[in-house]
Design a protein around this motif. Sequence first.
Motif, PDB file in Angstrom:
ATOM      1  N   PRO A 154       0.782  -1.202   0.067  1.00 11.63           N
ATOM      2  CA  PRO A 154       0.031   0.067  -0.047  1.00 11.63           C
ATOM      3  C   PRO A 154       0.738   1.382   0.036  1.00 11.63           C
ATOM      4  N   ASN A 155       0.424   2.590  -0.753  1.00 10.62           N
ATOM      5  CA  ASN A 155       0.965   3.558  -0.697  1.00 10.62           C
ATOM      6  C   ASN A 155       1.536   4.306   0.469  1.00 10.62           C
ATOM      7  N   ASN A 156       2.338   4.939   0.570  1.00 10.73           N
ATOM      8  CA  ASN A 156       2.702   5.867   1.504  1.00 10.73           C
ATOM      9  C   ASN A 156       2.732   7.224   0.931  1.00 10.73           C
ATOM     10  N   PRO A 157       1.947   8.178   1.037  1.00 13.25           N
ATOM     11  CA  PRO A 157       1.341   8.381   2.385  1.00 13.25           C
ATOM     12  C   PRO A 157      -0.311   8.228   2.152  1.00 13.25           C
ATOM     13  N   THR A 158      -0.468   7.738   0.899  1.00 12.76           N
ATOM     14  CA  THR A 158      -2.219   7.617   0.933  1.00 12.76           C
ATOM     15  C   THR A 158      -2.893   6.470   1.235  1.00 12.76           C
ATOM     16  N   GLY A 159      -2.324   5.569   1.843  1.00 13.86           N
ATOM     17  CA  GLY A 159      -2.833   4.442   2.405  1.00 13.86           C
ATOM     18  C   GLY A 159      -3.312   3.261   1.455  1.00 13.86           C
ATOM     19  N   ASN A 160      -3.624   3.387   0.323  1.00 17.84           N
ATOM     20  CA  ASN A 160      -4.496   2.323  -0.539  1.00 17.84           C
ATOM     21  C   ASN A 160      -3.416   1.312  -1.336  1.00 17.84           C
ATOM     22  N   PRO A 161      -3.746   0.110  -1.267  1.00 17.05           N
ATOM     23  CA  PRO A 161      -2.964  -0.843  -2.174  1.00 17.05           C
ATOM     24  C   PRO A 161      -3.177  -0.678  -3.439  1.00 17.05           C
ATOM     25  N   ILE A 162      -2.371  -0.965  -4.467  1.00 20.27           N
ATOM     26  CA  ILE A 162      -2.451  -0.585  -5.930  1.00 20.27           C
ATOM     27  C   ILE A 162      -3.160  -1.887  -6.297  1.00 20.27           C
ATOM     28  N   CYS A 332      -3.289  18.294   3.189  1.00 18.79           N
ATOM     29  CA  CYS A 332      -3.292  16.984   3.744  1.00 18.79           C
ATOM     30  C   CYS A 332      -2.260  16.693   4.785  1.00 18.79           C
ATOM     31  N   LEU A 333      -2.681  16.388   5.844  1.00 22.12           N
ATOM     32  CA  LEU A 333      -1.604  15.496   6.780  1.00 22.12           C
ATOM     33  C   LEU A 333      -1.984  14.026   6.952  1.00 22.12           C
ATOM     34  N   ARG A 334      -0.753  13.677   7.339  1.00 24.75           N
ATOM     35  CA  ARG A 334      -0.734  12.204   7.411  1.00 24.75           C
ATOM     36  C   ARG A 334      -0.637  11.786   9.121  1.00 24.75           C
TER      37      ARG A 334
END
Length: 362
Positions: A154-162, A332-334
């Motif tokens: 999963p992608n940092n910083p968005t949190g989704n798997p590809i 956006c903040l993580r």
Amino acid sequence: MSNTIENLARANVRALTPYQSARRLGGNGDVWLNANEYPLAVPFDLSQLTLNRYPECQPALVISRYAAYAGLQPEQVLVSRGADEGIELLMRAFCEPGKDAVLFCPPTYGMYSVSAETIGIEYRTVQALDGWQLNLPAISEQLDGVKLVYVCSPNNPTGNPINPADLRQLLEMTRGKALVIADEAYIEFCPDATLAGWLQDYPHLVVLRTLSKAFALAGLRCGFTLANKPVIDLLMKVIAPYPLSTPVADIAAQALSDQGITLMREHVAQLIATREWLIDALKTCDCVEQVFASETNYVLARFTASSQVFKTLWDQGIILRDQNKQPGLAGCLRISIGTREECERTIAALKSLPGSASREQA
Ligand code: PMP
């Protein structure tokens, strides 16, 4: 004097902005939610006290335990000083500075560009689509001269798997031309999404892993590169003679014991429960515009006045990660998933902020 020294440095190093790691950014916090670390220390005892001797280059027990954990053969596993070293070893083994290029898809992890710049390798970026998925036609147009494609899933910083179907297409379009590196630093939070099982089908696939996240060992500095033997053999040519110290190998082997893996899975389950609580709570905060779904140990959210939110929480000792400068992530903040108490403190701080401030410009 300092000018002379500066002039002696390689031009790309002079021009380089180093990676702004959470530790370098500092802060005086007591709630650290900016580095995607596990919030509590897991205790270990050292059992190897032979520090007069050099360590094994690839400690056999660590390698065999990680191979068993990942469902692979030991010859498909390389251990290094964190996944960050794996990112760089691949460039050093496969890319000719000034000639070859690497490609990745922002918004994503910052070390792909920093490593490329340090070594003097061109990097190309293809902005992710809405939903942070791969723009395959655009990638395909950019592949000329590219040796490595880094995909964080999963992608940092968005949190989704590809999407797996997209990853298959990417692997097909790069076959015989470039390696695809799946950075799975956060894979324990969505283990079904791993590409480790695909190594048998794709000689040009590489998977990066780490003990820094779900295994709660960011301070250990231990990561893994999973690939078929021809790739591992090349990386072994460029790796340092002793990449892991004896205490690191000792603790890594313990973390990868059956007991260590069970403990990690308990931690993951508990972090996921806290994450879902945090996501629901964020949605009730006036200053929050949008919360992105996450399959990791962090959550990305868009705020109405993110700099003000970031600073106000920083001043209260709650340290978040500002993603405002990343392409597509204005406002956006993580937020890393801490303990339940830390997340409750964060929500309380957010709720006491004015929510009506108008959206800032990035
Ligand atoms: N990849 C990603 C996506 C990461 O977020 C991180 C940690 N920040 C790394 C790799 C590097 O991990 P390590 O601590 O193993 O060097």
